[in-house]
Design a protein around this motif. Structure first.
Motif: not given
Ligand code: COA
Length: 419
Positions: A30, A96, A125
């Motif tokens: 975050f 990761h 979100a």
């Molecule tokens: C958002 C977050 C949790 C994604 O985690 P991740 O383990 O990389 O996600 P996954 O690999 O399981 O991705 C699943 C799908 O979501 C998509 N995705 C991941 N992050 C995304 C984002 N920020 N915006 C749009 N799509 C996203 C991936 O491309 C993937 O798509 P697919 O299934 O079509 O291939 C991570 O990037 C993160 O910690 N971000 C910062 C904190 C945050 O924003 N958290 C959300 C809180 S509401």
């Protein structure tokens, strides 16, 4: 673009010794910077519900992902307060990402909920593109507003209304105001879908200071029969100069009657030495627009608010009221919670009643994804709009209109606080 290296990971409940690493993942994800509080402080109280927190751990047992839920109670259409899982803390270590860690955590969380948790989950979100794939839909909307205080005159009607309020305004610290705020909030809780019950921790989170933020100023309206409303706000000083440039950032305005509501807004719009009033989350539509002569000076933007996930179709539809009677067969798709998928006979006997929902083999009247049921669940995203977007498909003429009238709710859902 680089392809992430393959890795294996497990998703499991948080254990005590995971807490430090888990918080590091959250803080980094975050962008909250340096973590000052001790692990025990962060987990104290209910700011994180440790027993509702999942972690993803890699092959070295390092925590690389987190997902948690608050045990919320939210007003549903009809006014009943229902348990809702308030999903948050969904984070994955930057090392990761994009290899399915979030997906595994979200699937596990929904499976746990489906096995005996809340019938509905909700979240705010950080990014719009993330949660639709897990069956969440946009269920409420908000308006961030910005008002030019030099052009914020009330209509004559609004002036009279504010002047008629018998309440007197009292400035208080959040701590002193708390008993009044609790009484007022409890009084309005059932009025609008999406409203959340608040405990002392939640009030502290909303109104207290910390992390460079001052505590809120609270002005409480107290009438002959007790408190009738409050406004909570923070003032941001402007640049030195001859013309005021300060900003009043309103946290929320809550009132039990229209006169107090107008009185509190008049107070906020009349604060001196400021140029602008902002508020992050006003309901849609906003009654404030109808108090102003020149509502165009209230610049508003439509934003999404809560995403809702129907975890258990039968229980969720049985725990909200519907605005009109309806008798329909829905064909629901759900790629994540298989127990929801299939045909459901939904019967609402009378306006204001809840639904009796049974499995059926009958021909469907409507087809839709569980995400669209979530979007419609608080009554603020009309099914007929989802049908225009091609998301809800009508098989029986008139079914969309009937469902849309039944699922919609007035007043429109609003959740003032982000969790
Ligand atoms: C958002 C977050 C949790 C994604 O985690 P991740 O383990 O990389 O996600 P996954 O690999 O399981 O991705 C699943 C799908 O979501 C998509 N995705 C991941 N992050 C995304 C984002 N920020 N915006 C749009 N799509 C996203 C991936 O491309 C993937 O798509 P697919 O299934 O079509 O291939 C991570 O990037 C993160 O910690 N971000 C910062 C904190 C945050 O924003 N958290 C959300 C809180 S509401």
């Amino acid at each position: 673009m680089t392809t992430p290296a393959p890795s294996s990971f497990d998703v499991r409940p948080l254990e005590r010794e995971d807490r430090d690493q888990a918080l590091d993942v959250v803080w980094r994800a975050f962008g909250w910077g340096y973590r000052q509080d001790s692990v025990d402080d962060v987990f104290a109280g209910r700011s994180i519900e440790a027993d509702r927190t999942l972690v993803a751990v890699d092959a070295s047992s390092d925590v690389v992902g987190t997902a948690s839920a608050y045990s919320l109670r939210m007003t549903m259409p009809g006014g009943d307060l229902q348990p809702v899982a308030g999903v948050w803390m969904v984070t994955v270590a930057p090392t990761h990402r994009r290899r399915g860690v979030m997906t595994a955590m979200m699937r596990r969380q929904l499976a746990d909920l489906a096995a005996g948790g809340e019938a509905v989950a909700a979240l705010w979100a950080t990014e719009a593109g993330v949660y639709g794939r897990y069956g969440y839909g946009i269920a409420s909307w908000r308006q961030p507003i910005e008002v030019d205080l030099s052009r914020a005159a009330f209509t004559p009607h609004a002036r009279d209304l504010a002047a008629r309020s018998p309440a007197r305004l009292h400035l208080m610290s959040p701590d002193d105001a708390l008993p009044h705020l609790t009484a007022i909030h409890d009084g309005i809780l059932g009025a609008r879908p999406g409203t959340l019950a608040r405990d002392a921790d939640r009030w502290q989170f909303l109104l207290g200071g910390g992390d460079g933020r001052p505590p809120a100023e609270v002005v409480v309206a107290i009438g002959p029969d007790g408190p009738t409303g409050y406004a909570a706000y923070r003032v941001r000083e402007g640049k030195p100069g001859l013309v005021p440039t300060g900003v009043v950032a309103v946290q929320e305005v809550s009132a039990t009657d229209p006169a107090t509501h107008a009185q509190l807004w008049r107070y906020l719009l009349d604060l001196d030495l400021l140029s602008t009033l902002v508020c992050e989350s006003r309901p849609v539509p906003d009654p404030l627009a109808h108090l102003l002569v020149d509502h165009r000076r209230m610049h508003a933007r439509l934003d999404e608010a809560l995403w809702v996930r129907v975890v258990d179709v039968e229980r969720a539809l049985g725990a909200r009221a519907f605005a009109a009677p309806v008798d329909l067969v829905l064909d629901v798709t759900d790629d994540v919670v298989p127990a929801n998928a299939g045909r459901w006979h939904v019967v609402v006997a009378e306006a204001g009643g809840t639904a009796v929902v049974r499995r059926t083999d009958a021909r469907p009247d409507l087809s839709l994804d569980v995400g669209d049921l979530g979007a419609a669940h608080l009554g603020a995203t009309p099914l007929h709009v989802l049908a225009l977007a091609g998301r809800v498909v009508e098989h029986t003429s008139g079914a969309v209109a009937a469902a849309s009238a039944a699922w919609s709710w007035s007043p429109t859902a609003h959740t003032a606080e982000i969790f």
